[in-house]
Design a protein around this motif. Sequence first.
Motif, PDB file in Angstrom:
ATOM      1  N   LEU A  32      -4.271  48.227 -68.669  1.00 28.02           N
ATOM      2  CA  LEU A  32      -5.386  48.742 -67.873  1.00 28.02           C
ATOM      3  C   LEU A  32      -6.485  47.686 -67.742  1.00 28.02           C
ATOM      4  O   LEU A  32      -7.075  47.519 -66.672  1.00 28.02           O
ATOM      5  N   LEU A  33      -6.737  46.945 -68.806  1.00 29.38           N
ATOM      6  CA  LEU A  33      -7.738  45.877 -68.753  1.00 29.38           C
ATOM      7  C   LEU A  33      -7.364  44.843 -67.689  1.00 29.38           C
ATOM      8  O   LEU A  33      -8.206  44.415 -66.895  1.00 29.38           O
ATOM      9  N   ILE A  34      -6.105  44.477 -67.635  1.00 32.97           N
ATOM     10  CA  ILE A  34      -5.625  43.513 -66.642  1.00 32.97           C
ATOM     11  C   ILE A  34      -5.731  44.115 -65.233  1.00 32.97           C
ATOM     12  O   ILE A  34      -6.063  43.412 -64.264  1.00 32.97           O
ATOM     13  N   GLU A  35      -5.479  45.405 -65.109  1.00 32.72           N
ATOM     14  CA  GLU A  35      -5.623  46.059 -63.804  1.00 32.72           C
ATOM     15  C   GLU A  35      -7.079  46.012 -63.334  1.00 32.72           C
ATOM     16  O   GLU A  35      -7.353  45.812 -62.152  1.00 32.72           O
ATOM     17  N   PHE A  36      -8.007  46.189 -64.271  1.00 36.14           N
ATOM     18  CA  PHE A  36      -9.421  46.081 -63.916  1.00 36.14           C
ATOM     19  C   PHE A  36      -9.733  44.686 -63.394  1.00 36.14           C
ATOM     20  O   PHE A  36     -10.535  44.529 -62.472  1.00 36.14           O
ATOM     21  N   ALA A  37      -9.107  43.667 -63.965  1.00 34.20           N
ATOM     22  CA  ALA A  37      -9.360  42.287 -63.534  1.00 34.20           C
ATOM     23  C   ALA A  37      -9.101  42.123 -62.043  1.00 34.20           C
ATOM     24  O   ALA A  37      -9.830  41.393 -61.354  1.00 34.20           O
ATOM     25  N   ASP A  92     -10.769  56.814 -70.025  1.00 34.74           N
ATOM     26  CA  ASP A  92      -9.479  56.350 -69.501  1.00 34.74           C
ATOM     27  C   ASP A  92      -8.788  55.436 -70.509  1.00 34.74           C
ATOM     28  O   ASP A  92      -7.577  55.548 -70.729  1.00 34.74           O
ATOM     29  N   PHE A  93      -9.550  54.538 -71.118  1.00 35.09           N
ATOM     30  CA  PHE A  93      -8.960  53.613 -72.090  1.00 35.09           C
ATOM     31  C   PHE A  93      -8.498  54.341 -73.343  1.00 35.09           C
ATOM     32  O   PHE A  93      -7.392  54.109 -73.831  1.00 35.09           O
ATOM     33  N   THR A  94      -9.333  55.217 -73.871  1.00 38.24           N
ATOM     34  CA  THR A  94      -8.997  55.857 -75.145  1.00 38.24           C
ATOM     35  C   THR A  94      -7.861  56.872 -75.018  1.00 38.24           C
ATOM     36  O   THR A  94      -7.257  57.239 -76.027  1.00 38.24           O
ATOM     37  N   ALA A  95      -7.562  57.292 -73.817  1.00 37.10           N
ATOM     38  CA  ALA A  95      -6.450  58.226 -73.609  1.00 37.10           C
ATOM     39  C   ALA A  95      -5.094  57.517 -73.637  1.00 37.10           C
ATOM     40  O   ALA A  95      -4.061  58.181 -73.644  1.00 37.10           O
ATOM     41  N   LEU A  96      -5.110  56.190 -73.674  1.00 36.15           N
ATOM     42  CA  LEU A  96      -3.873  55.407 -73.587  1.00 36.15           C
ATOM     43  C   LEU A  96      -3.464  54.823 -74.936  1.00 36.15           C
ATOM     44  O   LEU A  96      -4.281  54.702 -75.850  1.00 36.15           O
ATOM     45  N   SER A  97      -2.203  54.408 -75.024  1.00 39.68           N
ATOM     46  CA  SER A  97      -1.734  53.673 -76.199  1.00 39.68           C
ATOM     47  C   SER A  97      -2.332  52.265 -76.155  1.00 39.68           C
ATOM     48  O   SER A  97      -2.840  51.827 -75.121  1.00 39.68           O
ATOM     49  N   GLU A  98      -2.253  51.545 -77.274  1.00 37.11           N
ATOM     50  CA  GLU A  98      -2.820  50.192 -77.331  1.00 37.11           C
ATOM     51  C   GLU A  98      -2.244  49.283 -76.254  1.00 37.11           C
ATOM     52  O   GLU A  98      -2.987  48.568 -75.574  1.00 37.11           O
ATOM     53  N   THR A 156     -11.533  38.364 -69.288  1.00 34.15           N
ATOM     54  CA  THR A 156     -12.941  38.237 -68.926  1.00 34.15           C
ATOM     55  C   THR A 156     -13.215  38.939 -67.599  1.00 34.15           C
ATOM     56  O   THR A 156     -14.208  39.662 -67.461  1.00 34.15           O
ATOM     57  N   ARG A 157     -12.344  38.738 -66.625  1.00 42.79           N
ATOM     58  CA  ARG A 157     -12.503  39.421 -65.332  1.00 42.79           C
ATOM     59  C   ARG A 157     -12.440  40.939 -65.519  1.00 42.79           C
ATOM     60  O   ARG A 157     -13.172  41.682 -64.872  1.00 42.79           O
ATOM     61  N   GLY A 158     -11.545  41.389 -66.402  1.00 41.98           N
ATOM     62  CA  GLY A 158     -11.434  42.819 -66.667  1.00 41.98           C
ATOM     63  C   GLY A 158     -12.715  43.390 -67.237  1.00 41.98           C
ATOM     64  O   GLY A 158     -13.189  44.450 -66.810  1.00 41.98           O
ATOM     65  N   PHE A 159     -13.302  42.681 -68.199  1.00 40.97           N
ATOM     66  CA  PHE A 159     -14.567  43.144 -68.776  1.00 40.97           C
ATOM     67  C   PHE A 159     -15.669  43.160 -67.718  1.00 40.97           C
ATOM     68  O   PHE A 159     -16.468  44.089 -67.656  1.00 40.97           O
ATOM     69  N   ALA A 160     -15.720  42.117 -66.880  1.00 37.51           N
ATOM     70  CA  ALA A 160     -16.727  42.078 -65.819  1.00 37.51           C
ATOM     71  C   ALA A 160     -16.532  43.255 -64.861  1.00 37.51           C
ATOM     72  O   ALA A 160     -17.506  43.896 -64.443  1.00 37.51           O
TER      73      ALA A 160
END
Length: 140
Positions: A26-31, A14-20, A81-85
Amino acid sequence: MSDLPAPLAEIVDDFTALSESDRATLLIEFADELPALPAHLEPAAMEPVPECQSPIFLSVDASDPTAVRLFFSAPREAPTTRGFAAILHQGLDGQPAGVIAAVPADFGYDLGLASVVSPLRLRGLAGMLARIKAAIARAG
């Protein structure tokens, strides 16, 4: 990515299919998707992850090696950090101990975030994974 369990491999895809810039979004959405702690867990009783720039705590329940349970506590003011978790939770929670142990320490680079977040932040992700693996090894 052959060493990644299917849920984590799907997140990487999902991440690699997106632009930077979309990866950062997306990382913030994961948070926002990091589950709340169960009532029986208090952050003070959880293991700190000092590699992270923000205060984060984790708990690993490896009493059933066929389905390891992961719990994280991270402040809302620390969305990276929340996104990574949340990525680790969605990608690894419920997976067998051996599957989690096989995840490469540097899998975070596969997310394509190296140009979006600082190396210190990626080190925090690696630190979370290393502590999860260490807890599994202690339980085994």
